[in-house]
Design a protein around this motif. Sequence first.
Motif, short mmCIF file in Angstrom:
data_model
loop_
_atom_site.label_atom_id
_atom_site.label_comp_id
_atom_site.label_asym_id
_atom_site.label_seq_id
_atom_site.Cartn_x
_atom_site.Cartn_y
_atom_site.Cartn_z
N ASN A 169 0.81 -1.22 0.00
CA ASN A 169 0.00 0.00 0.00
C ASN A 169 0.84 1.27 0.00
O ASN A 169 0.31 2.36 0.10
N TYR A 170 2.15 1.12 -0.07
CA TYR A 170 3.00 2.31 -0.06
C TYR A 170 2.65 3.20 -1.25
O TYR A 170 2.63 2.76 -2.40
N THR A 171 2.37 4.46 -0.96
CA THR A 171 1.94 5.37 -2.03
C THR A 171 3.08 6.26 -2.51
O THR A 171 3.03 6.77 -3.61
N LYS A 172 4.09 6.45 -1.66
CA LYS A 172 5.16 7.36 -2.07
C LYS A 172 6.31 6.57 -2.68
O LYS A 172 6.86 5.66 -2.08
N ARG A 173 6.66 7.00 -3.92
CA ARG A 173 7.75 6.35 -4.61
C ARG A 173 8.95 7.27 -4.52
O ARG A 173 8.83 8.49 -4.69
N VAL A 174 10.12 6.68 -4.25
CA VAL A 174 11.31 7.51 -4.05
C VAL A 174 12.42 7.07 -4.99
O VAL A 174 12.72 5.88 -5.11
N LEU A 175 12.99 8.05 -5.68
CA LEU A 175 14.16 7.81 -6.52
C LEU A 175 15.39 7.99 -5.65
O LEU A 175 15.52 9.02 -4.98
N THR B 196 19.65 2.23 5.61
CA THR B 196 19.19 3.47 6.25
C THR B 196 18.20 4.20 5.34
O THR B 196 17.17 4.71 5.80
N THR B 197 18.50 4.22 4.05
CA THR B 197 17.63 4.90 3.09
C THR B 197 16.25 4.22 3.05
O THR B 197 15.22 4.89 3.04
N VAL B 198 16.24 2.89 3.04
CA VAL B 198 14.98 2.15 3.01
C VAL B 198 14.14 2.48 4.25
O VAL B 198 12.93 2.71 4.17
N SER B 199 14.81 2.57 5.39
CA SER B 199 14.12 2.88 6.63
C SER B 199 13.43 4.25 6.55
O SER B 199 12.28 4.41 6.96
N VAL B 200 14.12 5.23 6.00
CA VAL B 200 13.52 6.57 5.86
C VAL B 200 12.40 6.53 4.82
O VAL B 200 11.33 7.12 5.02
N CYS B 201 12.60 5.79 3.72
CA CYS B 201 11.56 5.67 2.69
C CYS B 201 10.27 5.07 3.29
O CYS B 201 9.17 5.42 2.88
N GLN B 202 10.43 4.17 4.26
CA GLN B 202 9.25 3.59 4.92
C GLN B 202 8.62 4.62 5.85
O GLN B 202 7.40 4.78 5.88
N ASP B 203 9.45 5.35 6.58
CA ASP B 203 8.93 6.34 7.53
C ASP B 203 8.14 7.45 6.85
O ASP B 203 7.20 7.99 7.42
N ILE B 204 8.54 7.82 5.63
CA ILE B 204 7.87 8.96 4.99
C ILE B 204 6.53 8.58 4.38
O ILE B 204 5.79 9.46 3.95
N GLN B 205 6.18 7.30 4.37
CA GLN B 205 4.91 6.89 3.75
C GLN B 205 3.70 7.55 4.41
O GLN B 205 2.71 7.80 3.77
N ASN B 206 3.80 7.81 5.72
CA ASN B 206 2.65 8.39 6.42
C ASN B 206 2.79 9.88 6.68
O ASN B 206 2.10 10.43 7.53
N THR B 207 3.67 10.54 5.97
CA THR B 207 3.86 11.98 6.19
C THR B 207 3.36 12.75 4.96
O THR B 207 3.06 12.14 3.93
#
Length: 318
Positions: free
Chosen positions: A176-182, A269-280
């Motif tokens: 359900n992750y909506t934010k995609r990060v390059l 570390t990057t993956v962890s932040v990419c997960q954290d930003i999903q709800n922001t």
Amino acid sequence: MNPGLYVFDFRFTEYFQMTIKPLLEEGKDGELIDWLKDISLLRRGQKCTNPDCQGTKPMEWKRARIVDKFHWSCPLCKKKVSIRTDSPLAEFHCSFKIILETIVAWCDGISLEEYTKENKNVKGVIAKRIYSTCTAATDWYMQTHPELTLLGGENSVVLVDTYPDGCMTTTPHNNNYTKRVLCVADTSHMPARIWAQLIDNKILDYQKLAAVVVGHIRPGSTVVASPSLYPLLHGVKGMAEVISVEALMALDPVDYQRSLKNLETIWRTTVSVCQDIQNTSNAEGEQMLRELEWRQVFPTPLSQILHDLAAHATAISS
Ligand SMILES: [Zn+2]
């Protein structure tokens, strides 16, 4: 922030032990404040705002029976002003000691929830303000140092991938992750330097995406691209080589995904932040990505964040 993400105990670093810890001891208020002036977190002088006094004598530094132990006092009209006035610490309504401890906790990567739960001395709203001010300072720093997001160069291996699709982690994740990060990582630094940006799914123009990626990679780099980005990047000029993750995997032993595991370590570390930003919000997410970039540039960030807090405050007030 995920627990354990950046966790490193800065109370054991030389900078903390030699510089900060002695200033936090009982009775060292005067020295602590002098040091805060030295590093520009408090002002060295103050002018009285009373129209009758302006432009004449500067205010005087006086001892006082208040939390801060000192105040500014006008020699003419006797007006008193807090020593925090016009300083980066003005809005942090707690002792200098608690401010510093909170900044150290932010450096250590302790989540705000965890920190306020364990520290009953600090009000949640104040700790949150200190944490967000630190993040805002890192965001400002990265935006004013664009050269730090230009990665790679000759003899460097640069990874290019996207999250949540792509090869950044082998752990199954929430679809359900909506934010995609390059994400771009320069592995010639330790830890790898990162540049990461949200991609708007609706206006996904692949040619434009390739141009954005190339704009952040120096010529001469060896680029390792995820399978979906490889077709866009393999013809790019100026790079030493462009390899797909699939080609790397083809060299792995059949029973062990060595390439993927290596990539996963670099991206953790990057993956962890990419997960954290999903709800922001998007704005908050972009800010957290820039904090990530800043932390990868300054892996022992205590003295740097104190400096950046002062520099950011000066920049926004001028
Ligand atoms: Zn005055």
